[in-house]
Design a protein around this motif. Structure first.
Motif, mmCIF file in Angstrom:
data_model
loop_
_atom_site.group_PDB
_atom_site.id
_atom_site.type_symbol
_atom_site.label_atom_id
_atom_site.label_comp_id
_atom_site.label_asym_id
_atom_site.label_seq_id
_atom_site.Cartn_x
_atom_site.Cartn_y
_atom_site.Cartn_z
ATOM 1 N N SER A 73 -9.543 9.540 11.490
ATOM 2 C CA SER A 73 -9.391 9.304 13.074
ATOM 3 C C SER A 73 -8.278 10.675 13.634
ATOM 4 N N ALA A 74 -9.187 11.010 14.874
ATOM 5 C CA ALA A 74 -8.443 11.929 15.669
ATOM 6 C C ALA A 74 -7.079 11.118 16.382
ATOM 7 N N ASP A 75 -7.134 10.174 16.207
ATOM 8 C CA ASP A 75 -6.595 9.004 16.928
ATOM 9 C C ASP A 75 -4.827 8.674 16.139
ATOM 10 N N VAL A 76 -4.082 9.515 15.523
ATOM 11 C CA VAL A 76 -3.140 9.132 14.498
ATOM 12 C C VAL A 76 -2.337 8.114 15.043
ATOM 13 N N ASN A 77 -1.601 8.215 16.322
ATOM 14 C CA ASN A 77 -1.156 6.527 16.422
ATOM 15 C C ASN A 77 -1.971 5.131 15.947
ATOM 16 N N LEU A 78 -3.593 4.803 16.353
ATOM 17 C CA LEU A 78 -4.239 3.866 15.815
ATOM 18 C C LEU A 78 -3.613 3.962 15.125
ATOM 19 N N GLU A 79 -4.018 5.238 14.145
ATOM 20 C CA GLU A 79 -3.706 4.749 12.204
ATOM 21 C C GLU A 79 -2.346 3.824 11.921
ATOM 22 N N VAL A 80 -0.753 4.329 12.605
ATOM 23 C CA VAL A 80 0.289 4.200 13.216
ATOM 24 C C VAL A 80 0.139 2.625 13.345
ATOM 25 N N ALA A 81 -0.516 2.477 14.272
ATOM 26 C CA ALA A 81 -0.102 0.989 14.750
ATOM 27 C C ALA A 81 -1.175 0.032 13.767
ATOM 28 N N GLN A 82 -2.072 0.647 13.199
ATOM 29 C CA GLN A 82 -2.292 -0.601 12.040
ATOM 30 C C GLN A 82 -1.562 -1.118 10.966
ATOM 31 N N ARG A 83 -0.864 0.260 10.772
ATOM 32 C CA ARG A 83 0.003 -0.680 9.007
ATOM 33 C C ARG A 83 1.124 -1.164 10.023
ATOM 34 N N GLU A 84 1.696 -0.564 11.437
ATOM 35 C CA GLU A 84 2.706 -1.404 11.757
ATOM 36 C C GLU A 84 2.280 -2.790 11.924
ATOM 37 N N CYS A 85 1.040 -3.267 12.076
ATOM 38 C CA CYS A 85 0.345 -4.848 12.272
ATOM 39 C C CYS A 85 0.372 -4.990 11.307
ATOM 40 N N TYR A 86 -0.283 -4.577 10.427
ATOM 41 C CA TYR A 86 -0.725 -4.885 8.815
ATOM 42 C C TYR A 86 0.843 -5.358 8.179
ATOM 43 N N THR A 87 2.294 -4.446 8.560
ATOM 44 C CA THR A 87 3.165 -4.788 7.793
ATOM 45 C C THR A 87 3.972 -6.411 8.069
ATOM 46 N N LYS A 88 3.663 -6.329 9.574
ATOM 47 C CA LYS A 88 4.373 -7.401 10.141
ATOM 48 C C LYS A 88 3.554 -8.409 9.659
ATOM 49 N N VAL A 89 2.394 -8.339 9.884
ATOM 50 C CA VAL A 89 1.500 -9.940 8.918
ATOM 51 C C VAL A 89 1.890 -10.053 7.433
ATOM 52 N N LEU A 90 1.245 -9.079 7.009
ATOM 53 C CA LEU A 90 1.941 -9.573 5.558
ATOM 54 C C LEU A 90 3.374 -9.471 5.439
ATOM 55 N N ALA A 91 4.326 -9.292 6.046
ATOM 56 C CA ALA A 91 5.656 -9.835 5.820
ATOM 57 C C ALA A 91 5.124 -11.338 5.413
ATOM 58 N N CYS A 92 4.181 -12.365 6.330
ATOM 59 C CA CYS A 92 4.790 -13.622 6.110
ATOM 60 C C CYS A 92 3.888 -14.348 4.875
ATOM 61 N N TYR A 93 3.193 -13.201 4.729
ATOM 62 C CA TYR A 93 2.360 -13.397 3.148
ATOM 63 C C TYR A 93 2.064 -13.485 2.103
ATOM 64 N N PRO A 94 3.503 -13.303 1.478
ATOM 65 C CA PRO A 94 4.376 -12.611 -0.170
ATOM 66 C C PRO A 94 2.447 -13.061 -0.790
ATOM 67 N N LYS B 209 -10.537 3.915 3.245
ATOM 68 C CA LYS B 209 -8.578 3.054 3.381
ATOM 69 C C LYS B 209 -9.145 1.973 3.969
ATOM 70 N N SER B 210 -7.611 1.392 3.958
ATOM 71 C CA SER B 210 -7.420 -0.034 4.330
ATOM 72 C C SER B 210 -6.497 0.255 5.327
ATOM 73 N N HIS B 211 -5.562 0.906 4.938
ATOM 74 C CA HIS B 211 -4.714 1.457 6.250
ATOM 75 C C HIS B 211 -3.300 -0.075 6.057
ATOM 76 N N TYR B 212 -3.308 -0.476 5.040
ATOM 77 C CA TYR B 212 -2.169 -1.594 4.731
ATOM 78 C C TYR B 212 -0.762 -0.469 4.081
ATOM 79 N N PRO B 213 0.015 -1.583 4.726
ATOM 80 C CA PRO B 213 1.619 -0.405 4.018
ATOM 81 C C PRO B 213 1.557 -0.008 3.050
ATOM 82 N N GLU B 214 2.041 1.459 2.538
ATOM 83 C CA GLU B 214 2.035 2.115 1.310
ATOM 84 C C GLU B 214 3.145 1.934 0.299
ATOM 85 N N GLU B 215 3.668 0.565 0.162
ATOM 86 C CA GLU B 215 4.604 -0.304 -0.073
ATOM 87 C C GLU B 215 4.038 -1.117 -0.816
#
Length: 179
Positions: free
Chosen positions: A21-42, A54-60
């Motif tokens: 994607s040419a939109d680097v901000n989009l990829e960052v926003a995806q990871r941030e969103c997934y980080t927030k949601v997945l923190a609620c579902y360990p 690519k699924s754009h989930y957090p690296e950790e």
């Protein structure tokens, strides 16, 4: 839910689309969103619909398992966050090949607007989602204009959020909706 190009999707998706994607901000926003949601579902079991290389989930990794479903096997094989993949055209076969209550989180990034049977797919998402689970639909202005549903091309960002919200609302059974 018609499109400019109504030819079989298998033709369009036969070759891998490995663009970045040419939109680097989009990829960052995806990871941030997934980080927030997945923190609620360990230790979550996650389903990624319309997936690709690519699924754009957090690296950790904080989840237990990721199942992905998409159109191109070569793309799906390259997804390093996936534990398993299934090649399936949701426009031709909108029923998900998973048992009921199988996933804690269902994600779909940049793909739900290509579905010609979105309500049927959303009913299936509801079926495979565990009670209390989360659905995350992410979108952007980028799309393959010939394959996206026509209404998508005639609406703005706010209207697109309302379209996604209506899919969830008219499916019934989902809890709180958040945009």
């Amino acid at each position: 839910f018609t499109r400019k190009d109504e030819r079989d999707d298998a033709i369009f998706y036969a070759e891998p689309h490995l663009e970045i994607s040419a939109d680097v901000n989009l990829e960052v926003a995806q990871r941030e969103c997934y980080t927030k949601v997945l923190a609620c579902y360990p230790s979550a079991n996650i389903l990624d619909l319309g997936s690709s290389w690519k699924s754009h989930y957090p690296e950790e990794k904080s989840w237990s398992r990721v199942s992905i479903l998409g159109m191109n096997e070569e793309e799906l094989k390259r997804n390093t966050q996936a534990d398993e993949y299934i090649v399936q055209d949701l426009n031709a076969q909108p029923n998900l090949p998973y048992g009921s209550d199988s996933f804690d989180v269902v994600t779909c990034a940049l793909s739900f607007h290509y579905l010609t049977q979105p309500l049927q797919v959303m009913r299936e998402v509801h079926r495979v989602l565990k009670p209390g689970g989360a659905v995350v639909l992410l979108t952007s202005k980028e799309c393959y204009q010939s394959k996206v549903i026509n209404i998508w091309l005639r609406t703005n960002s706010l209207e697109r959020i309302l379209i996604y919200g209506s899919y969830i609302h008219y499916t019934g059974g989902f809890e709180a909706l958040e945009a």
